[in-house]
Design a protein around this motif. Structure first.
Motif, PDB file in Angstrom:
ATOM      1  N   ASN A  17       0.828  -1.209   0.000  1.00  0.00           N
ATOM      2  CA  ASN A  17       0.000   0.000   0.000  1.00  0.00           C
ATOM      3  C   ASN A  17       0.864   1.261   0.000  1.00  0.00           C
ATOM      4  N   ALA A  18       1.975   1.231   0.731  1.00  0.00           N
ATOM      5  CA  ALA A  18       2.893   2.377   0.734  1.00  0.00           C
ATOM      6  C   ALA A  18       3.514   2.568  -0.648  1.00  0.00           C
ATOM      7  N   GLU A  19       3.900   1.475  -1.274  1.00  0.00           N
ATOM      8  CA  GLU A  19       4.483   1.551  -2.617  1.00  0.00           C
ATOM      9  C   GLU A  19       3.455   2.067  -3.621  1.00  0.00           C
ATOM     10  N   LEU A  20       2.225   1.637  -3.481  1.00  0.00           N
ATOM     11  CA  LEU A  20       1.153   2.146  -4.353  1.00  0.00           C
ATOM     12  C   LEU A  20       1.006   3.647  -4.179  1.00  0.00           C
ATOM     13  N   GLY A  21       0.970   4.088  -2.927  1.00  0.00           N
ATOM     14  CA  GLY A  21       0.841   5.516  -2.655  1.00  0.00           C
ATOM     15  C   GLY A  21       1.983   6.309  -3.260  1.00  0.00           C
ATOM     16  N   SER A  26      -3.715   4.116  -7.995  1.00  0.00           N
ATOM     17  CA  SER A  26      -4.802   3.796  -7.069  1.00  0.00           C
ATOM     18  C   SER A  26      -5.079   2.300  -7.087  1.00  0.00           C
ATOM     19  N   MET A  27      -5.811   1.837  -6.099  1.00  0.00           N
ATOM     20  CA  MET A  27      -6.203   0.436  -6.047  1.00  0.00           C
ATOM     21  C   MET A  27      -7.008   0.049  -7.289  1.00  0.00           C
ATOM     22  N   LYS A  28      -7.876   0.950  -7.705  1.00  0.00           N
ATOM     23  CA  LYS A  28      -8.707   0.695  -8.887  1.00  0.00           C
ATOM     24  C   LYS A  28      -7.826   0.598 -10.133  1.00  0.00           C
ATOM     25  N   GLN A  29      -6.852   1.474 -10.245  1.00  0.00           N
ATOM     26  CA  GLN A  29      -5.931   1.438 -11.381  1.00  0.00           C
ATOM     27  C   GLN A  29      -5.083   0.167 -11.355  1.00  0.00           C
ATOM     28  N   LEU A  30      -4.647  -0.229 -10.168  1.00  0.00           N
ATOM     29  CA  LEU A  30      -3.863  -1.444 -10.041  1.00  0.00           C
ATOM     30  C   LEU A  30      -4.676  -2.653 -10.499  1.00  0.00           C
ATOM     31  N   ALA A  31      -5.914  -2.739 -10.058  1.00  0.00           N
ATOM     32  CA  ALA A  31      -6.778  -3.854 -10.456  1.00  0.00           C
ATOM     33  C   ALA A  31      -6.903  -3.907 -11.979  1.00  0.00           C
ATOM     34  N   ALA A  32      -7.110  -2.758 -12.594  1.00  0.00           N
ATOM     35  CA  ALA A  32      -7.237  -2.701 -14.053  1.00  0.00           C
ATOM     36  C   ALA A  32      -5.922  -3.104 -14.724  1.00  0.00           C
ATOM     37  N   GLY A  54       0.723 -15.710  -5.745  1.00  0.00           N
ATOM     38  CA  GLY A  54       0.718 -15.306  -7.151  1.00  0.00           C
ATOM     39  C   GLY A  54       0.276 -13.871  -7.344  1.00  0.00           C
ATOM     40  N   PHE A  55      -0.706 -13.447  -6.558  1.00  0.00           N
ATOM     41  CA  PHE A  55      -1.205 -12.077  -6.648  1.00  0.00           C
ATOM     42  C   PHE A  55      -0.124 -11.103  -6.183  1.00  0.00           C
ATOM     43  N   PHE A  56       0.568 -11.460  -5.105  1.00  0.00           N
ATOM     44  CA  PHE A  56       1.671 -10.641  -4.608  1.00  0.00           C
ATOM     45  C   PHE A  56       2.746 -10.478  -5.686  1.00  0.00           C
ATOM     46  N   LEU A  57       3.081 -11.573  -6.347  1.00  0.00           N
ATOM     47  CA  LEU A  57       4.088 -11.525  -7.404  1.00  0.00           C
ATOM     48  C   LEU A  57       3.643 -10.632  -8.559  1.00  0.00           C
ATOM     49  N   GLU A  58       2.359 -10.697  -8.905  1.00  0.00           N
ATOM     50  CA  GLU A  58       1.833  -9.848  -9.974  1.00  0.00           C
ATOM     51  C   GLU A  58       1.898  -8.373  -9.589  1.00  0.00           C
ATOM     52  N   ILE A  59       1.591  -8.060  -8.346  1.00  0.00           N
ATOM     53  CA  ILE A  59       1.655  -6.673  -7.884  1.00  0.00           C
ATOM     54  C   ILE A  59       3.093  -6.162  -7.950  1.00  0.00           C
ATOM     55  N   ALA A  60       4.031  -6.980  -7.472  1.00  0.00           N
ATOM     56  CA  ALA A  60       5.445  -6.572  -7.508  1.00  0.00           C
ATOM     57  C   ALA A  60       5.864  -6.276  -8.948  1.00  0.00           C
ATOM     58  N   GLY A  61       5.451  -7.117  -9.860  1.00  0.00           N
ATOM     59  CA  GLY A  61       5.773  -6.895 -11.271  1.00  0.00           C
ATOM     60  C   GLY A  61       5.155  -5.620 -11.804  1.00  0.00           C
ATOM     61  N   ALA A  62       3.900  -5.370 -11.442  1.00  0.00           N
ATOM     62  CA  ALA A  62       3.204  -4.171 -11.910  1.00  0.00           C
ATOM     63  C   ALA A  62       3.856  -2.902 -11.375  1.00  0.00           C
ATOM     64  N   LEU A  63       4.429  -2.991 -10.171  1.00  0.00           N
ATOM     65  CA  LEU A  63       5.087  -1.836  -9.558  1.00  0.00           C
ATOM     66  C   LEU A  63       6.573  -1.766  -9.926  1.00  0.00           C
ATOM     67  N   ASN A  64       7.021  -2.717 -10.749  1.00  0.00           N
ATOM     68  CA  ASN A  64       8.431  -2.792 -11.148  1.00  0.00           C
ATOM     69  C   ASN A  64       9.359  -2.875  -9.939  1.00  0.00           C
ATOM     70  N   LEU A  65       8.938  -3.659  -8.943  1.00  0.00           N
ATOM     71  CA  LEU A  65       9.751  -3.864  -7.749  1.00  0.00           C
ATOM     72  C   LEU A  65      10.062  -5.343  -7.602  1.00  0.00           C
ATOM     73  N   ASP A  66      11.276  -5.629  -7.221  1.00  0.00           N
ATOM     74  CA  ASP A  66      11.642  -7.000  -6.906  1.00  0.00           C
ATOM     75  C   ASP A  66      10.928  -7.389  -5.610  1.00  0.00           C
ATOM     76  N   VAL A  67      10.434  -8.620  -5.535  1.00  0.00           N
ATOM     77  CA  VAL A  67       9.717  -9.049  -4.339  1.00  0.00           C
ATOM     78  C   VAL A  67      10.599  -8.973  -3.103  1.00  0.00           C
TER      79      VAL A  67
END
Length: 80
Positions: A17-21, A26-32, A54-67
């Motif tokens: 959530n901090a990385e998203l901020g 936004s959460m809605k943008q991330l979902a999309a 798997g969802f965590f891994l997808e989020i890390a990829g979307a944020l361009n952050l290594d897990v």
């Protein structure tokens, strides 16, 4: 899961959530971006449901952050 595992999972979600901020996404943008339902994304990020790995891994990829970066930052949160 142990209490330590639960605490780490909670800290990881807090860090996501901090990385998203910080990213301005936004959460809605991330979902999309992930092609996932908004309700599921919100439930995971609000800790209403346990987040699958798997969802965590997808989020890390979307944020361009290594897990490992997310996990290390989450561990630092636990030490504070």
């Amino acid at each position: 899961m142990t209490k330590e595992d639960d605490a780490l999972q909670s800290a990881i979600i807090d860090q996501i959530n901090a990385e998203l901020g910080a990213s301005g996404i936004s959460m809605k943008q991330l979902a999309a971006l992930l092609g996932k339902p908004y309700d599921s994304t919100r439930n995971y990020l609000k800790k209403e449901r346990s987040m699958p790995l798997g969802f965590f891994l997808e989020i890390a990829g979307a944020l361009n952050l290594d897990v490992t970066i997310i996990v290390e930052r989450a561990k630092q949160r636990l030490e504070q």
